[in-house]
Write a protein that holds these residues in place. Structure first.
Motif, mmCIF file in Angstrom:
data_model
loop_
_atom_site.group_PDB
_atom_site.id
_atom_site.type_symbol
_atom_site.label_atom_id
_atom_site.label_comp_id
_atom_site.label_asym_id
_atom_site.label_seq_id
_atom_site.Cartn_x
_atom_site.Cartn_y
_atom_site.Cartn_z
ATOM 1 N N CYS A 88 8.290 -6.092 7.509
ATOM 2 C CA CYS A 88 9.181 -5.261 6.701
ATOM 3 C C CYS A 88 9.981 -4.267 7.541
ATOM 4 O O CYS A 88 10.855 -3.581 7.006
ATOM 5 C CB CYS A 88 8.377 -4.492 5.655
ATOM 6 S SG CYS A 88 7.685 -5.536 4.360
ATOM 7 N N GLY A 89 9.687 -4.208 8.826
ATOM 8 C CA GLY A 89 10.383 -3.265 9.695
ATOM 9 C C GLY A 89 11.889 -3.450 9.618
ATOM 10 O O GLY A 89 12.395 -4.567 9.637
ATOM 11 N N GLY A 90 12.602 -2.350 9.490
ATOM 12 C CA GLY A 90 14.060 -2.401 9.421
ATOM 13 C C GLY A 90 14.596 -2.744 8.042
ATOM 14 O O GLY A 90 15.806 -2.910 7.878
ATOM 15 N N THR A 91 13.701 -2.864 7.055
ATOM 16 C CA THR A 91 14.130 -3.133 5.679
ATOM 17 C C THR A 91 13.695 -1.966 4.796
ATOM 18 O O THR A 91 12.982 -1.073 5.245
ATOM 19 C CB THR A 91 13.504 -4.429 5.112
ATOM 20 O OG1 THR A 91 12.115 -4.200 4.828
ATOM 21 C CG2 THR A 91 13.654 -5.586 6.087
ATOM 22 N N LYS A 92 14.087 -2.005 3.545
ATOM 23 C CA LYS A 92 13.647 -0.995 2.580
ATOM 24 C C LYS A 92 12.400 -1.443 1.819
ATOM 25 O O LYS A 92 11.910 -0.738 0.948
ATOM 26 C CB LYS A 92 14.767 -0.711 1.572
ATOM 27 C CG LYS A 92 15.967 -0.025 2.177
ATOM 28 C CD LYS A 92 16.993 0.260 1.111
ATOM 29 C CE LYS A 92 18.192 0.976 1.687
ATOM 30 N NZ LYS A 92 19.178 1.298 0.649
ATOM 31 N N ALA A 93 11.890 -2.612 2.154
ATOM 32 C CA ALA A 93 10.753 -3.170 1.420
ATOM 33 C C ALA A 93 9.488 -2.343 1.617
ATOM 34 O O ALA A 93 9.280 -1.736 2.664
ATOM 35 C CB ALA A 93 10.502 -4.613 1.859
ATOM 36 N N LEU A 94 8.657 -2.353 0.589
ATOM 37 C CA LEU A 94 7.360 -1.689 0.618
ATOM 38 C C LEU A 94 6.273 -2.699 0.987
ATOM 39 O O LEU A 94 6.403 -3.886 0.693
ATOM 40 C CB LEU A 94 7.035 -1.094 -0.752
ATOM 41 C CG LEU A 94 7.995 -0.037 -1.279
ATOM 42 C CD1 LEU A 94 7.664 0.310 -2.723
ATOM 43 C CD2 LEU A 94 7.965 1.200 -0.399
ATOM 44 N N THR A 95 5.203 -2.202 1.581
ATOM 45 C CA THR A 95 4.043 -3.050 1.863
ATOM 46 C C THR A 95 2.915 -2.659 0.922
ATOM 47 O O THR A 95 2.716 -1.476 0.630
ATOM 48 C CB THR A 95 3.572 -2.896 3.320
ATOM 49 O OG1 THR A 95 3.260 -1.537 3.581
ATOM 50 C CG2 THR A 95 4.639 -3.378 4.283
ATOM 51 N N ALA A 96 2.192 -3.664 0.445
ATOM 52 C CA ALA A 96 1.096 -3.418 -0.488
ATOM 53 C C ALA A 96 -0.204 -3.986 0.053
ATOM 54 O O ALA A 96 -0.238 -5.102 0.575
ATOM 55 C CB ALA A 96 1.401 -4.055 -1.848
ATOM 56 N N LEU A 97 -1.260 -3.214 -0.071
ATOM 57 C CA LEU A 97 -2.603 -3.705 0.185
ATOM 58 C C LEU A 97 -2.979 -4.566 -1.010
ATOM 59 O O LEU A 97 -2.975 -4.084 -2.142
ATOM 60 C CB LEU A 97 -3.572 -2.529 0.341
ATOM 61 C CG LEU A 97 -5.047 -2.879 0.452
ATOM 62 C CD1 LEU A 97 -5.330 -3.692 1.708
ATOM 63 C CD2 LEU A 97 -5.886 -1.607 0.428
ATOM 64 N N ASP A 98 -3.268 -5.829 -0.784
ATOM 65 C CA ASP A 98 -3.615 -6.755 -1.862
ATOM 66 C C ASP A 98 -5.135 -6.824 -1.959
ATOM 67 O O ASP A 98 -5.806 -7.224 -1.004
ATOM 68 C CB ASP A 98 -3.025 -8.131 -1.557
ATOM 69 C CG ASP A 98 -3.141 -9.100 -2.718
ATOM 70 O OD1 ASP A 98 -3.407 -8.659 -3.859
ATOM 71 O OD2 ASP A 98 -2.953 -10.311 -2.495
ATOM 72 N N VAL A 99 -5.677 -6.432 -3.112
ATOM 73 C CA VAL A 99 -7.119 -6.364 -3.307
ATOM 74 C C VAL A 99 -7.527 -7.305 -4.430
ATOM 75 O O VAL A 99 -7.079 -7.154 -5.565
ATOM 76 C CB VAL A 99 -7.561 -4.920 -3.638
ATOM 77 C CG1 VAL A 99 -9.067 -4.847 -3.855
ATOM 78 C CG2 VAL A 99 -7.124 -3.959 -2.540
ATOM 79 N N GLY A 100 -8.368 -8.269 -4.088
ATOM 80 C CA GLY A 100 -8.876 -9.213 -5.070
ATOM 81 C C GLY A 100 -10.333 -8.943 -5.388
ATOM 82 O O GLY A 100 -10.930 -7.997 -4.872
ATOM 83 N N PRO A 101 -10.928 -9.782 -6.219
ATOM 84 C CA PRO A 101 -12.327 -9.590 -6.596
ATOM 85 C C PRO A 101 -13.272 -9.803 -5.417
ATOM 86 O O PRO A 101 -12.923 -10.429 -4.419
ATOM 87 C CB PRO A 101 -12.544 -10.651 -7.683
ATOM 88 C CG PRO A 101 -11.486 -11.665 -7.460
ATOM 89 C CD PRO A 101 -10.324 -10.956 -6.836
ATOM 90 N N LEU A 102 -14.481 -9.273 -5.562
ATOM 91 C CA LEU A 102 -15.475 -9.332 -4.492
ATOM 92 C C LEU A 102 -16.139 -10.696 -4.346
ATOM 93 O O LEU A 102 -16.743 -10.971 -3.325
ATOM 94 C CB LEU A 102 -16.543 -8.256 -4.706
ATOM 95 C CG LEU A 102 -16.033 -6.820 -4.637
ATOM 96 C CD1 LEU A 102 -17.135 -5.839 -5.035
ATOM 97 C CD2 LEU A 102 -15.485 -6.503 -3.267
ATOM 98 N N GLY A 103 -16.047 -11.513 -5.373
ATOM 99 C CA GLY A 103 -16.654 -12.840 -5.286
ATOM 100 C C GLY A 103 -18.108 -12.868 -5.725
ATOM 101 O O GLY A 103 -18.790 -13.876 -5.539
#
Length: 154
Positions: A88-103
């Motif tokens: 995303c460097g050099g863009t306006k985009a955001l980064t998200a931590l993606d959290v799924g179930p524990l299994g």
């Protein structure tokens, strides 16, 4: 930085893209954050080129319960967020931590206590703290979702 009062477009399925690229059956996708970061970043850039405003880090299954101690979850989470940030460097985009179930199922249906679930999610949130936001997805147990939300808020 992206305007938060507009509709945001998120990226798509990381797993599908990895399979399209030849991901071998049985490979833990999040390990590629360390072993093949250029491949992960290339997928993120494809989604950016398609117009995504938010890029989810390749961290959906990176927790100690799901990884069964075979990999360091915190290392995979940090590497996944770093891949997303670089893409995303050099863009306006955001980064998200993606959290799924524990299994694993929480009590009373399973053996995992609420406190254990919370601690697992807290570890993930701490490792992913450099992300711009947190996305918690694909939860079927409200208690597990509550543990994840509480950990994210902390």
């Amino acid at each position: 930085m992206i305007e938060l009062d507009k509709i945001l477009l998120f990226d798509g399925a990381m797993g599908t893209m990895l399979q399209r690229g030849g991901l071998e059956l049985g490979t833990v996708p999040e390990t590629l954050n360390v072993t093949a970061p250029e491949a992960i970043e290339a997928i993120h850039r494809e989604y950016l080129a398609a117009g995504a405003d938010v890029i989810l880090a390749n961290t959906f299954g990176a927790n100690r319960k799901k990884l069964h101690g075979r990999y360091d979850a915190a290392e995979l989470v940090r590497a996944g967020v770093a891949c997303a940030k670089r893409a995303c460097g050099g863009t306006k985009a955001l980064t998200a931590l993606d959290v799924g179930p524990l299994g694993e199922l929480l009590e009373p249906a399973g053996l995992l206590t609420f406190d254990e679930a919370y601690e697992c999610f807290r570890e993930v949130m701490e490792a992913g703290k450099d992300a711009d936001l947190v996305v918690i997805e694909t939860m079927t147990d409200l208690a597990e979702l509550r543990a994840a939300v509480l950990a994210a808020r902390e």
